[in-house]
Enzyme design. Sequence first.
Site, PDB file in Angstrom:
ATOM      1  N   TRP A 359     -32.674-110.325 -50.919  1.00  0.00           N
ATOM      2  CA  TRP A 359     -31.692-109.583 -52.136  1.00  0.00           C
ATOM      3  C   TRP A 359     -31.505-107.992 -51.912  1.00  0.00           C
ATOM      4  CZ3 TRP A 359     -34.180-105.811 -55.693  1.00  0.00           C
ATOM      5  CH2 TRP A 359     -35.541-105.299 -55.155  1.00  0.00           C
ATOM      6  N   ASP A 360     -32.029-107.655 -50.671  1.00  0.00           N
ATOM      7  CA  ASP A 360     -31.642-106.315 -50.317  1.00  0.00           C
ATOM      8  C   ASP A 360     -30.113-106.103 -50.485  1.00  0.00           C
ATOM      9  OD1 ASP A 360     -34.233-106.784 -49.719  1.00  0.00           O
ATOM     10  OD2 ASP A 360     -34.418-105.801 -47.813  1.00  0.00           O
ATOM     11  N   GLU A 490     -44.768-106.163 -54.433  1.00  0.00           N
ATOM     12  CA  GLU A 490     -45.423-107.425 -54.112  1.00  0.00           C
ATOM     13  C   GLU A 490     -47.070-106.921 -53.856  1.00  0.00           C
ATOM     14  OE1 GLU A 490     -41.686-109.170 -51.536  1.00  0.00           O
ATOM     15  OE2 GLU A 490     -43.014-108.043 -50.476  1.00  0.00           O
ATOM     16  N   LYS A 602     -46.228-101.199 -54.147  1.00  0.00           N
ATOM     17  CA  LYS A 602     -45.720-101.114 -52.956  1.00  0.00           C
ATOM     18  C   LYS A 602     -44.190-100.317 -53.111  1.00  0.00           C
ATOM     19  CE  LYS A 602     -44.347-104.173 -49.154  1.00  0.00           C
ATOM     20  NZ  LYS A 602     -43.919-105.599 -48.923  1.00  0.00           N
TER      21      LYS A 602
END
Length: 768
Positions: A359-360, A490, A602
């Site tokens: 999805w980056d 995450e 994160k």
Amino acid sequence: MNLDYIIPNDWSILEEGFDPKHVKASESIFSIGNGAMGQRANFEERYSGPTFQGSYIAGVYYPDKTRVGWWKNGYPEYFAKVLNAPNWIGIDVFINDEALDLYKCKKVEHFKRELNMKEGWLSRYFIATLQNDTKVEVSVKRFLSLDMDELGAINYSIKPLNSNATITYRPYIDSGITNEDTNWDDKFWDTLSVSHQDNQAFIQAKTMKTDFYTCTFMQSQVFVNDGLVAIEPDTSSDSNSVSFGYTHNVKEGESYSIHKFGGYTVDRNHDKYELVTAAKSVLNKAVKEGFNTLLENQKTAWSKIWEMADITIDGDVKAQQGIRFNIFQLNQTYLGKDARLNIGPKGFTGEKYGGSTYWDTEAYCIPFYMATKDQSVARNLLEYRYNHLEKAIENAEKLGFSNGAALYPMVTMNGEECHNEWEITFEEIHRNGAIAFAIFNYHRYTGDYSYIPEKGLEVLIGIARFWHQRATFSRDKNKYVILGVTGPNEYENNVNNNWYTNYIAQWCINYALENINTVENQYATDYTRIMNKAKLSKAEMQEWKTVADGMYFPYSEEKEVYLQQDGFLDKELITVADLEKSQRPINQKWSWDRILRSPYIKQADTLQGFYFFEDHFTTEELERHFDFYEPFTVHESSLSPCVHSIQAAKLNRMDQAYTFYLRTSRLDLDDYNHEVHEGLHITSMAGTWMSIVEGFGGMRIKEGKLSFEPRIPEQWNAYSFKVNFRHQILKVNVCKGHTHFELEGDQDLHIVVNGEDVTISPNNLVTV
């Protein structure tokens, strides 16, 4: 300890002094590519020290069978791997019968490596004393051609310094290679034929399972003091390799050079039975033009890219080097020429993440390509997902969804899900939202609505159906909830009501409904076609609306913030500032159990939602959420610092914004996450561009107009960038106290600067 051996320079990445401890990191940092292929900066000659060999061909992959300790229903059958392709760069070098190997030399002096980003080439220079006491000066230059993207070229030159020397160059190609990253140590390549003729050599090979047919090829010429020498090579070949030997007695002080041309032809672009013919055509053209002409062409091609994509920073060489490195690597990875390709998080620099699409691309890369290329490049990236819609529907069906609900994969090569960590594969479903947001972002920026009735609306319908089915009605809350998810952070798995996921789910449904209405009113033919194809009824759309309107969002009245997920405040809320430095990075120091129970984030999660949907919230709300969440964020994802830099700049916290910018721009150059030896963080590099353009430049699209709120870090004297906005190129030059705007084109452009309307006329400098 961060790396500190990369020398600051405006236009080059420089390394001086040979240190075997840096070799694998440098192989990543000095990687080269041309959109169609790429390679780590491995030495051409033998190297017996620790090294990570890697050459990669865009779109060529292998489905490595999933390896997990416990199989779960819905797991993908395989994890796609970008393959270490047959090696074409190899040149074994023998000097007075001893192999040149920097790991074994008595002495290596004046070692210098340069990645010239302005001109698109990689070079090395060193003086080596071999075990046999022969001392030689070596200089090497290589590049992957942008003009002929199946071709690479190497100029390798040796000068004996303390005696005459017999020097043999043995250029080779080799398909007997393996991947660093493999689940079962499978054989990935099947060599079909090895052949050679007239200084040209060819290896035809295909990938196992996926049957990508490739031809790896080479041809070489040798020179003494730049004069071409005709040497009949001695040839050696086996079932996987072929090499030519060119031996010459070289006088002390003379230079003996080899020009090697090589690369790949693949059946993605040619008939699989014509690959050798295509390769011969490439080699004949390369030899005819010669290394120096090809290099001049390379410089011209890169100058055209930089003309549009460059960002200049005056007064801060490390910041300047960082942004150019990021822009350079993005262009080496993807140039937008081929709609079948996408952008892997490691590009052509390593094998981690399988080299696949995440999805980056939609969240971070599309803005960069929209603004620095023609909008057709961004449209190609959107069409990549449209072409995979049927696979996204299949992926959802495997997990129990129906009626055309689409779940785009977390990781993919061909539209199938090929990621196999359950807490991400099944639960990091927010990725669907980024696919829809990219369609919105493209229309917002380009003003081109045509994509939505032609293709995009079908994608939006599939995604809305997924969110409708994924939500559960909670009698307790009298709201719709989304259970068992992993958000962008995450370091939290299997949580309920991740705010970002719930928010983007609601937005996706409303955005789909809004566009169905627009297409019905303005594109009747497309509307009829899509409704018939999707079998979508007004009743189903009303069910979607009920879910969207009734979505639950966890909120703390006491803190006045949306909670990252249910129960976030149950954690022991110790900030990162109070965490001992010896415990960082926590992903390398702590058990997963401890991480999951901690408050540590994160990457931007709730704040990712505030980034995407900034105009849904007040600046005061952003500030409150930033002040609450950033102190718990460890930024152990490459995608984190850029979002925080943009938001810190929005809040006019320029010291913090600058610190985050430097971290995102030099993430790999300074190896913040202690993992650069595995490859570079390509997709997050687009976030570095956004940190300057959207962060410091304050660029937004408001009511169809470009809007700017320029700010400048105190460390800089000035900075500038260009954007291609709706086929008009605007140059923005921000100085302390004022901003210059220049427009290329033939029409006025109406923009907003610090809330005031400004009209920019072509070729007329406007200062605000």
